[in-house]
Design a protein around this motif. Sequence first.
Motif: not given
Length: 115
Positions: A59-63
């Motif tokens: 997952y992207g860090d922002f998730v």
Amino acid sequence: QVQLVESGGGLVQPGGSLRLSCAASRSIFSINVMGWYRQAPGKQRELVASITIGDRINYGDFVKGRFTISRDNAKNSVDLQMSSLKPEDTAVYYCNGRSGNSASWGQGTQVTVSS
């Protein structure tokens, strides 16, 4: 080359949920990595989530635990369940399939998070 078609985008209020679906034109069983990317106006396309044949997920860090990607090889589809949506999640979301040097993209689906 596989054709990918996204659906499920739309307008949602902050804190709401959406489920995006990506339908493939053929079996995805042999596609190494299926994923979702997004691109907001004026920004680069970024990884949202990816899932491999072996169900290894990234997952992207922002998730930060808000999204869940799932892959159904029998239905040739990849879904992205999004919750706790924020205005900064507003973007066009693209489905991607990648094996080696070959990659396919869908046409994208707009997600707008606004009150």
